[in-house]
Design a protein around this motif. Structure first.
Motif, mmCIF file in Angstrom:
data_model
loop_
_atom_site.group_PDB
_atom_site.id
_atom_site.type_symbol
_atom_site.label_atom_id
_atom_site.label_comp_id
_atom_site.label_asym_id
_atom_site.label_seq_id
_atom_site.Cartn_x
_atom_site.Cartn_y
_atom_site.Cartn_z
ATOM 1 N N ASN A 320 0.842 -1.189 0.000
ATOM 2 C CA ASN A 320 0.000 0.000 0.000
ATOM 3 C C ASN A 320 0.879 1.242 0.000
ATOM 4 O O ASN A 320 1.403 1.647 1.039
ATOM 5 N N GLY A 321 1.093 1.818 -1.146
ATOM 6 C CA GLY A 321 1.933 3.007 -1.262
ATOM 7 C C GLY A 321 1.116 4.279 -1.316
ATOM 8 O O GLY A 321 -0.108 4.263 -1.160
ATOM 9 N N VAL A 322 1.820 5.398 -1.571
ATOM 10 C CA VAL A 322 1.138 6.694 -1.634
ATOM 11 C C VAL A 322 0.363 6.807 -2.942
ATOM 12 O O VAL A 322 -0.781 7.250 -2.969
ATOM 13 N N PHE A 323 0.988 6.375 -4.041
ATOM 14 C CA PHE A 323 0.361 6.544 -5.348
ATOM 15 C C PHE A 323 -0.263 5.277 -5.910
ATOM 16 O O PHE A 323 -1.018 5.335 -6.857
ATOM 17 N N PHE A 324 0.121 4.147 -5.347
ATOM 18 C CA PHE A 324 -0.481 2.908 -5.865
ATOM 19 C C PHE A 324 -0.523 1.808 -4.795
ATOM 20 O O PHE A 324 0.219 1.828 -3.814
ATOM 21 N N ASN A 325 -1.451 0.888 -4.996
ATOM 22 C CA ASN A 325 -1.557 -0.323 -4.173
ATOM 23 C C ASN A 325 -1.400 -1.518 -5.100
ATOM 24 O O ASN A 325 -1.954 -1.521 -6.207
ATOM 25 N N LEU A 326 -0.694 -2.525 -4.620
ATOM 26 C CA LEU A 326 -0.528 -3.733 -5.427
ATOM 27 C C LEU A 326 -0.810 -4.961 -4.563
ATOM 28 O O LEU A 326 -0.244 -5.123 -3.487
ATOM 29 N N THR A 327 -1.719 -5.779 -5.029
ATOM 30 C CA THR A 327 -1.996 -7.052 -4.359
ATOM 31 C C THR A 327 -1.723 -8.157 -5.365
ATOM 32 O O THR A 327 -2.194 -8.084 -6.511
ATOM 33 N N SER A 328 -0.958 -9.149 -4.965
ATOM 34 C CA SER A 328 -0.695 -10.270 -5.875
ATOM 35 C C SER A 328 -0.571 -11.550 -5.073
ATOM 36 O O SER A 328 -0.325 -11.524 -3.866
ATOM 37 N N GLY A 329 -0.793 -12.665 -5.732
ATOM 38 C CA GLY A 329 -0.705 -13.916 -5.001
ATOM 39 C C GLY A 329 -0.713 -15.114 -5.907
ATOM 40 O O GLY A 329 -0.927 -15.005 -7.120
ATOM 41 N N LEU A 330 -0.484 -16.271 -5.290
ATOM 42 C CA LEU A 330 -0.581 -17.521 -6.030
ATOM 43 C C LEU A 330 -1.306 -18.559 -5.200
ATOM 44 O O LEU A 330 -1.298 -18.505 -3.968
ATOM 45 N N GLU A 331 -1.943 -19.478 -5.924
ATOM 46 C CA GLU A 331 -2.808 -20.445 -5.243
ATOM 47 C C GLU A 331 -2.673 -21.806 -5.912
ATOM 48 O O GLU A 331 -2.550 -21.899 -7.135
ATOM 49 N N TYR A 332 -2.732 -22.831 -5.082
ATOM 50 C CA TYR A 332 -2.771 -24.196 -5.597
ATOM 51 C C TYR A 332 -3.954 -24.892 -4.944
ATOM 52 O O TYR A 332 -4.131 -24.811 -3.719
ATOM 53 N N SER A 333 -4.768 -25.544 -5.735
ATOM 54 C CA SER A 333 -5.887 -26.278 -5.130
ATOM 55 C C SER A 333 -6.119 -27.610 -5.834
ATOM 56 O O SER A 333 -5.738 -27.797 -7.001
ATOM 57 N N GLU A 334 -6.755 -28.501 -5.080
ATOM 58 C CA GLU A 334 -7.085 -29.832 -5.596
ATOM 59 C C GLU A 334 -8.530 -30.143 -5.289
ATOM 60 O O GLU A 334 -8.997 -29.901 -4.176
ATOM 61 N N LEU A 335 -9.226 -30.666 -6.276
ATOM 62 C CA LEU A 335 -10.605 -31.092 -6.069
ATOM 63 C C LEU A 335 -10.699 -32.582 -6.370
ATOM 64 O O LEU A 335 -10.341 -33.031 -7.454
ATOM 65 N N GLU A 336 -11.183 -33.327 -5.381
ATOM 66 C CA GLU A 336 -11.328 -34.770 -5.565
ATOM 67 C C GLU A 336 -12.791 -35.145 -5.430
ATOM 68 O O GLU A 336 -13.470 -34.715 -4.494
ATOM 69 N N GLY A 337 -13.298 -35.912 -6.375
ATOM 70 C CA GLY A 337 -14.673 -36.395 -6.304
ATOM 71 C C GLY A 337 -14.669 -37.897 -6.077
ATOM 72 O O GLY A 337 -14.097 -38.652 -6.873
ATOM 73 N N ILE A 338 -15.289 -38.331 -4.975
ATOM 74 C CA ILE A 338 -15.284 -39.757 -4.630
ATOM 75 C C ILE A 338 -16.717 -40.274 -4.667
ATOM 76 O O ILE A 338 -17.610 -39.714 -4.029
ATOM 77 N N THR A 339 -16.926 -41.329 -5.426
ATOM 78 C CA THR A 339 -18.245 -41.954 -5.483
ATOM 79 C C THR A 339 -18.039 -43.465 -5.616
ATOM 80 O O THR A 339 -16.904 -43.929 -5.718
ATOM 81 N N ASN A 340 -19.141 -44.216 -5.586
ATOM 82 C CA ASN A 340 -18.949 -45.662 -5.655
ATOM 83 C C ASN A 340 -18.868 -46.195 -7.083
ATOM 84 O O ASN A 340 -18.908 -47.379 -7.323
ATOM 85 N N GLN A 341 -18.767 -45.294 -8.047
ATOM 86 C CA GLN A 341 -18.530 -45.718 -9.426
ATOM 87 C C GLN A 341 -17.072 -45.445 -9.801
ATOM 88 O O GLN A 341 -16.460 -44.540 -9.236
ATOM 89 N N GLN A 342 -16.593 -46.229 -10.729
ATOM 90 C CA GLN A 342 -15.214 -46.038 -11.185
ATOM 91 C C GLN A 342 -15.169 -44.874 -12.176
ATOM 92 O O GLN A 342 -15.891 -44.861 -13.172
ATOM 93 N N LEU A 343 -14.357 -43.857 -11.845
ATOM 94 C CA LEU A 343 -14.275 -42.689 -12.732
ATOM 95 C C LEU A 343 -12.956 -42.686 -13.490
ATOM 96 O O LEU A 343 -11.940 -43.166 -12.987
ATOM 97 N N ASP A 344 -12.970 -42.156 -14.705
ATOM 98 C CA ASP A 344 -11.741 -42.055 -15.496
ATOM 99 C C ASP A 344 -10.754 -41.094 -14.850
ATOM 100 O O ASP A 344 -9.543 -41.239 -14.960
ATOM 101 N N LYS A 345 -11.312 -40.068 -14.201
ATOM 102 C CA LYS A 345 -10.463 -39.097 -13.525
ATOM 103 C C LYS A 345 -11.240 -38.572 -12.320
ATOM 104 O O LYS A 345 -12.408 -38.194 -12.455
ATOM 105 N N SER A 346 -10.630 -38.592 -11.180
ATOM 106 C CA SER A 346 -11.365 -38.137 -9.990
ATOM 107 C C SER A 346 -10.640 -37.016 -9.256
ATOM 108 O O SER A 346 -11.188 -36.429 -8.342
#
Lengths: 650, 189
Positions: A320-346
């Motif tokens: 947070n400066g006098v003339f400008f503000n800069l916000t930046s970031g990085l993110e890593y996430s994983e989503l897993e879907g589990i069911t009783n059927q065999q999935l090609d990709k979960s």
């Protein structure tokens, strides 16, 4: 519309409006705790009553379809909901029930409806963001308690013994909430419990669920959460946990009918903030969201058991400066879907890079640009926006916002994504025609707003937006009604390269007639400039015209009367085109124009420690329906009681 | 309901400032009531004498009250079970003084009309029914002795069942007025 204007004139003649704080972000709207109290808002799912320029639809009052500021069609839902900057992934296959959020209405300080695509707390969403800010607990022990009951008119009463066909329609949800907070010198603890119980007794829903349920159609929700904040390391370090269990009749869009489902939502994680020096801060987030669905109260096996686990790690920094503000970031996430059927990709993993650069071009002009780059496996997406706020004078402001975004199938939790990777629904009703699209589409949005405070008491806002959806995938469903089973079959056809150009104009005036009376008049008109046929039929579900008038009469700081008159023009639901004919006019394919009057009385007692509210919804008992096959809501009456005991040990 | 809103609006327009201090007194009222009209309900059930109890206090404008009234209904045939009704209400009214000692009170009550059916075959869920109700009230009050007053009252009660039930109720009662204790006034404020 004439009736609406007439009613407004009557109310204006007795000079009784609701005070609204101006939003911090251009295009966004704020709902304060005070407004929630005055209007008698019952729970988190009820906040949309006050959300202007947000179209909502619901079948039974719990699951919501939301279109914030014309940012998305209803077809699949992906509004981002944040609680104090933490994202709550409550969606099951892009359907959302906001009641599941592990938070109580008593905790809310203010709610921000961010109605333009932007990055908030590292989250970009082209469909809008709902950011709930909670109250910071006062010193020592705080106890907050809330309870409400409700009643809907139209029961048979004693006539049930004369006419056996007469059915009970009431039993509105009862809510109970409890918050326990403790604040010490090195941080605080917030604990909450909430429960909700109700009955699906509306005839249109009963007809469908009679075939699939074994109980007397009771639904329930139980939720608990806690947050522990420690302030001795860095600025703060939070550990949070939330759990909700919802047993309900879940309308699963691809199926076209309800499923009795037990939905469990669990969220836990850590986040914190460090200030490296006066201008530089560092934030981190580690969070896990888990959604589980399982059978509940079935008379036949449905086997719709799923477990979604999403883990996210994010680091962001701000300068947070006098003339400008800069916000930046990085993110890593994983989503897993589990069911009783065999999935090609979960298991799906995502990498994200984001930044927001805000600079002061001149003393009166603030500009910002933001970008989000997302790696979602085989495809990448880029989302960008630009915001400008130009202060013409102390009382006049012009703001604008432009964005481009793309929504990828891979990045979503759509049913069709899992279907693509091998999941088969247990019932043949779920059929699709055409290839499942890789992308849901691209969109360009622009907003322009002009605010002018004419006097201390009078302010107005004129705003407009333009939306251009292109290369869009429309999931078109045509519902067919089976008179024998009272169920629908609803094959889905995918149409690609669809487009829509939409324009909206809004006008709002805030007028404080006197020290005791505030009034607000809001008017919105939206129209399709051009569109492909399939997209047009999806967009016709939104009323063209919406007008809302609110008055707030507060003769004493502890007592107020609030009234809202809401007009919505008719909407057409092409998905149910043949329904009136097939159901012998039991169901319709349109929602007629309606004027709804809501009235609320609040009184505080004991130096604002005890609060009592009586509210009426749909006072004129008009036909209030939000979905062609959904419940019809009659005149309702609610009584609420809350206790706020601050600094009990002091 | 539309008629009630119209009457309420007209009443609000004709309002004058409240002269009495809010919450300065408590007026405990008890009255014997009888339902006097004939509607569809009365073809199957016979109303019995009822009782009404309420507490009233001056508000910022007019008076507010909270109370409960009970009327039993006896089934005329065995297939129509007896039921007890309880109207739990909150109300608001205005006073108009006539001569020096008689005052006319008129106002509105709203609340829940609960019906408990004496039906052995019904489940717990089915044997109790509740419905939103609104009533218009009129009351003529006159002094009897010191803080005790007598009153003649009427009430037009609408119960918002599928087929609306309208009950015209007349009553006679007594009230006892006292100054609100300081601690209670502090609570109200």
């Amino acid at each position: 519309m004439k009736r609406f204007l007439l009613i407004i004139l009557i109310f204006l003649s007795i000079t009784l409006s609701a005070q609204r704080e101006k939003p911090k972000n251009p295009g966004s709207r704020i709902i304060t705790s005070e407004m929630l109290h005055k209007s008698g808002i019952l729970n988190i799912g009820d906040i949309f009553l006050l959300a202007k320029n947000t179209y909502t639809s619901t079948i039974e009052g719990n699951n919501l379809y939301i279109n914030q500021n014309g940012l998305s069609p209803f077809q699949e839902q992906e509004s981002i909901i944040l609680i104090d900057g933490i994202r709550c992934d409550i969606n099951i296959f892009r359907n959302q029930n906001t009641h599941v959020l592990p938070i109580t209405i008593e905790q809310v300080d203010f709610i921000e409806f961010i109605n333009t695509p932007t990055i908030v707390e590292g989250e970009f969403n082209s469909n809008g963001i709902i950011h709930i800010h909670t109250k910071k607990p006062p010193d020592d022990l705080t106890i907050r308690l809330g309870y409400n009951i409700g009643n809907e008119i139209g029961d048979p009463g004693p006539y049930t013994y004369i006419n056996e066909n007469a059915k009970n329609v009431d039993k509105l949800p009862m809510n109970f909430n409890l918050n326990l907070n403790y604040k010490g010198s090195k941080g605080y603890f917030i604990g909450t419990i909430k429960s909700m119980e109700g009955f699906a007794t509306d005839e249109s829903i009963q007809k469908r669920i009679d075939n699939i349920t074994i109980d007397r159609k009771k639904f329930s929700l139980l939720s608990a959460s806690f947050k522990l904040r420690y302030t001795d390391i860095g600025e703060y370090q939070d550990f949070f946990f939330g759990y909700s269990e919802n047993q309900n009749y879940f309308f699963f869009t691809p199926y076209g009918n309800e499923l009795p489902l037990k939905h469990s939502y669990r969220q836990y994680g850590l986040n914190g903030l460090f200030k490296l020096d006066k201008n530089i801060s560092l934030k981190y987030l580690l969070i896990r969201n888990e959604n589980t669905t399982s059978d509940w109260n079935n008379s036949y096996p449905q086997n719709f058991n799923w477990e979604f686990k999403k883990t996210t790690v994010r680091i962001s920094s701000s300068y947070n400066g006098v003339f400008f503000n800069l916000t930046s970031g990085l993110e890593y996430s994983e989503l897993e879907g589990i069911t009783n059927q065999q999935l090609d990709k979960s298991l799906f993993s995502y990498k994200k890079l984001f930044g927001d650069f805000c600079f002061q071009t001149s003393t009166s002009l603030n500009q910002s640009i933001g970008i989000e780059l997302k790696d979602v496996g085989e495809n990448n997406s880029i989302n960008i926006y630009n915001k400008n706020v130009w202060k013409l004078s102390k009382t006049r402001t012009v703001s604008s916002n432009f964005s481009f975004s793309e929504q990828l199938l891979e990045n979503s939790n759509s049913f069709w994504k899992w279907n693509k990777y091998g999941y088969e629904f247990f019932n043949d009703n779920v059929k699709e025609y055409g290839d499942i699209p890789e992308s849901f589409g691209k969109k360009f949005t622009s907003n322009l707003t002009f605010n002018n405070r004419l006097t201390e008491r009078l302010a107005f806002e004129i705003a407009g937006y333009y939306r251009h959806f292109f290369d869009y995938a429309i999931l078109q469903q045509q519902y067919y009604f089976n008179e024998q089973t009272n169920l629908f079959s609803s094959p889905t056809t995918f149409y690609k390269e669809e487009y829509l150009k939409n324009l909206n104009v809004t006008f709002e005036i805030d007028y404080n007639t006197s020290e005791y009376v505030n009034q607000t008049l809001f008017f919105s008109y939206q129209n399709i400039l051009s569109a492909s046929d399939n997209f047009k039929s999806q967009w016709n579900v939104f009323p063209k015209l919406n007008a809302v008038y609110e008055i707030d009469y507060h003769p004493h700081p502890t007592f107020s009367v609030w009234c809202q008159i809401n007009f919505q023009s008719e909407s057409l639901w092409n998905n149910y085109h043949y329904l009136p004919e097939q159901s012998e006019n039991f169901y319709k394919n349109r929602i007629d124009e309606k004027i709804l009057i809501n009235l609320s009385f609040q009184k505080w007692f004991w130096q604002k420690k005890v609060w009592f509210n009586i509210s009426f919804r749909n006072l004129l008992n008009e036909t209030e329906r939000y979905y062609p096959i959904g419940s019809e809501f009659n005149l309702r009456f609610y009584a609420q009681f809350k206790v706020y005991l601050n600094s009990v040990l002091d | 309901m539309k008629k009630i809103i119209t009457i309420l609006l007209l009443t609000l327009i004709s309002l004058k400032a409240q002269e009495t201090l809010p919450f300065s007194s408590l007026n405990f009222k008890i009255s014997l009531q009888q339902n006097k009209n004939e509607v569809l309900l009365h073809q199957f059930w016979e109303p019995q004498s009822g009782l009404n109890f309420s507490v009233e206090t001056p508000f910022y404008l007019g008076n507010i009250e909270a109370g409960i009234s009970k009327i039993d209904f006896e089934g005329k045939l065995y297939i129509y079970p007896d039921f007890s009704s309880y109207f739990l209400f909150a109300g608001w009214s205005l006073n108009k003084q006539f001569f020096e000692f008689v005052s006319l009170k008129y106002g509105i009550r709203s609340g829940v009309f609960v019906m408990n059916f004496n039906d052995q075959a019904a489940s717990e869920y089915e044997s109790t029914e509740s419905e939103l109700s609104v009533s218009l009230i009129g009351e003529l009050e006159f002094p009897v002795y010191k803080n005790i007053s007598g009153n003649l009252n009427t009430e037009l009660l609408t119960i918002f069942t599928d087929k609306r039930i309208k009950l015209f109720i007349v009553g006679v009662g007594l009230s006892y007025k006292l100054e609100t204790p300081k601690w209670l006034r502090k609570f109200f404020e």
